[in-house]
Design a protein around this motif. Structure first.
Motif, PDB file in Angstrom:
ATOM      1  N   CYS A 121       0.827  -1.215   0.000  1.00  0.00           N
ATOM      2  CA  CYS A 121       0.000   0.000   0.000  1.00  0.00           C
ATOM      3  C   CYS A 121       0.858   1.260   0.000  1.00  0.00           C
ATOM      4  CB  CYS A 121      -0.920  -0.001   1.230  1.00  0.00           C
ATOM      5  SG  CYS A 121      -2.030   1.415   1.273  1.00  0.00           S
TER       6      CYS A 121
ATOM      7  N   CYS B 107      -0.199   4.607   2.916  1.00  0.00           N
ATOM      8  CA  CYS B 107       0.330   4.776   4.268  1.00  0.00           C
ATOM      9  C   CYS B 107       1.834   4.505   4.308  1.00  0.00           C
ATOM     10  CB  CYS B 107      -0.418   3.878   5.243  1.00  0.00           C
ATOM     11  SG  CYS B 107      -0.315   2.120   4.838  1.00  0.00           S
TER      12      CYS B 107
ATOM     13  N   CYS C 119      -5.883   4.459   6.087  1.00  0.00           N
ATOM     14  CA  CYS C 119      -6.094   4.597   4.640  1.00  0.00           C
ATOM     15  C   CYS C 119      -7.557   4.905   4.304  1.00  0.00           C
ATOM     16  CB  CYS C 119      -5.601   3.344   3.928  1.00  0.00           C
ATOM     17  SG  CYS C 119      -3.846   3.046   4.236  1.00  0.00           S
TER      18      CYS C 119
ATOM     19  N   GLU D 160     -11.410  -0.707   6.897  1.00  0.00           N
ATOM     20  CA  GLU D 160     -10.028  -1.170   6.777  1.00  0.00           C
ATOM     21  C   GLU D 160      -9.693  -1.962   8.046  1.00  0.00           C
ATOM     22  OE1 GLU D 160      -6.892   1.774   6.534  1.00  0.00           O
ATOM     23  OE2 GLU D 160      -5.551   0.339   5.554  1.00  0.00           O
TER      24      GLU D 160
ATOM     25  N   CYS E 144      -3.902  -2.552   8.603  1.00  0.00           N
ATOM     26  CA  CYS E 144      -3.241  -1.421   7.942  1.00  0.00           C
ATOM     27  C   CYS E 144      -1.740  -1.511   8.201  1.00  0.00           C
ATOM     28  CB  CYS E 144      -3.798  -0.098   8.463  1.00  0.00           C
ATOM     29  SG  CYS E 144      -3.103   1.357   7.650  1.00  0.00           S
ATOM     30  N   ARG E 145      -0.967  -1.329   7.163  1.00  0.00           N
ATOM     31  CA  ARG E 145       0.497  -1.389   7.298  1.00  0.00           C
ATOM     32  C   ARG E 145       1.005  -0.309   8.256  1.00  0.00           C
ATOM     33  NH1 ARG E 145       3.254  -4.116   2.604  1.00  0.00           N
ATOM     34  NH2 ARG E 145       4.750  -2.416   2.459  1.00  0.00           N
TER      35      ARG E 145
ATOM     36  N   CYS F 256      -2.650  -3.793   3.898  1.00  0.00           N
ATOM     37  CA  CYS F 256      -3.869  -3.021   4.142  1.00  0.00           C
ATOM     38  C   CYS F 256      -5.016  -3.848   3.572  1.00  0.00           C
ATOM     39  CB  CYS F 256      -3.781  -1.640   3.500  1.00  0.00           C
ATOM     40  SG  CYS F 256      -2.562  -0.591   4.337  1.00  0.00           S
TER      41      CYS F 256
HETATM   42 ZN   LIG Z   1      -3.618   1.152   5.373  1.00  0.00          ZN
END
Ligand SMILES: [Zn+2]
Length: 213
Positions: free
Chosen positions: A156, A159, A169, A195, A198-199, A206
């Motif tokens: 992703c 982010c 995100c 979401e 998330c990274r 993500c």
């Molecule tokens: Zn994310």
């Protein structure tokens, strides 16, 4: 088992001009010209003020600039940030359809020929293909888990280099919500996008869950 793996991205990994441009158009549509200039300044991207990246698929911007602009909108708008980012995401999706339908992967999809239950998945698969054909390091998976559509980004950009306690995100989620409206002809409010991973909070991917309301 999934054949996919989280992708390690170098800090200064480049990104596509048109994608940053679409976000800037979205910001201007939602926050006005002054708002756009303010968030560009906030994210130390003043070099783009009155000087946007060109509308092409070359790698002339940085992924962390794209992510930094997301963060600046969140900071600039405070509590309203999440909703604002979603609106901007919806707007940038519409700009993408209008200006760069190839990268959105939607140019070749004959939606009307498909039964409506298949259209949402077809649009997500189109986006996946468009992004993966354009961005060499992109890795996206689309799944249907008991009627919940799942969109997983293993690299992703939204982010990239960010760290947060919560998923960040929201702009991406807004784009996916608008993609569902595009697929079905319904209002975006008919769809919920969460979401779940998330990274930015240390997850490898993500991951978005998309449901009908
Ligand atoms: Zn994310």
């Amino acid at each position: 088992m999934s054949a996919y793996e989280p992708v390690e991205l170098p800090e200064d990994v480049p990104y596509v001009n048109a994608m940053l441009l679409q976000m800037m158009w979205g910001i201007e549509e939602v926050m006005g010209k002054h708002g756009l200039n303010a968030v560009l300044q906030e994210s130390k991207l003043d070099r783009y003020i009155d000087n946007p990246p060109p509308n092409n698929l070359e790698f002339g911007v940085l992924a962390r600039e794209y992510a930094g602009l997301n963060e600046a909108i969140e900071q600039f708008t405070g509590r309203a940030g999440k909703g604002m980012l979603k609106r901007i995401g919806r707007s940038s999706f519409r700009w993408g359809v209008k200006e760069q339908s190839a990268v959105m992967g939607l140019a070749g999809i004959a939606l009307k020929a498909l039964p409506s239950r298949l259209r949402k998945r077809a649009v997500l698969l189109g986006m996946r293909k468009g992004i993966m054909d354009t961005v060499d390091y992109a890795s996206i998976e689309v799944k249907d888990e008991d009627g919940v559509l799942v969109f997983i980004d293993y690299a992703c950009v939204s982010c990239h280099t960010r760290h947060a306690e919560e998923s960040v995100c929201h702009l991406y989620a807004g784009s996916l919500q608008e993609a569902m409206a595009y697929a079905t002809g319904k209002d975006f409010q008919e769809f919920e996008v969460f979401e779940t991973l998330c990274r930015a909070k240390g997850d490898g991917v993500c991951r978005f869950e998309i449901r009908d309301k």
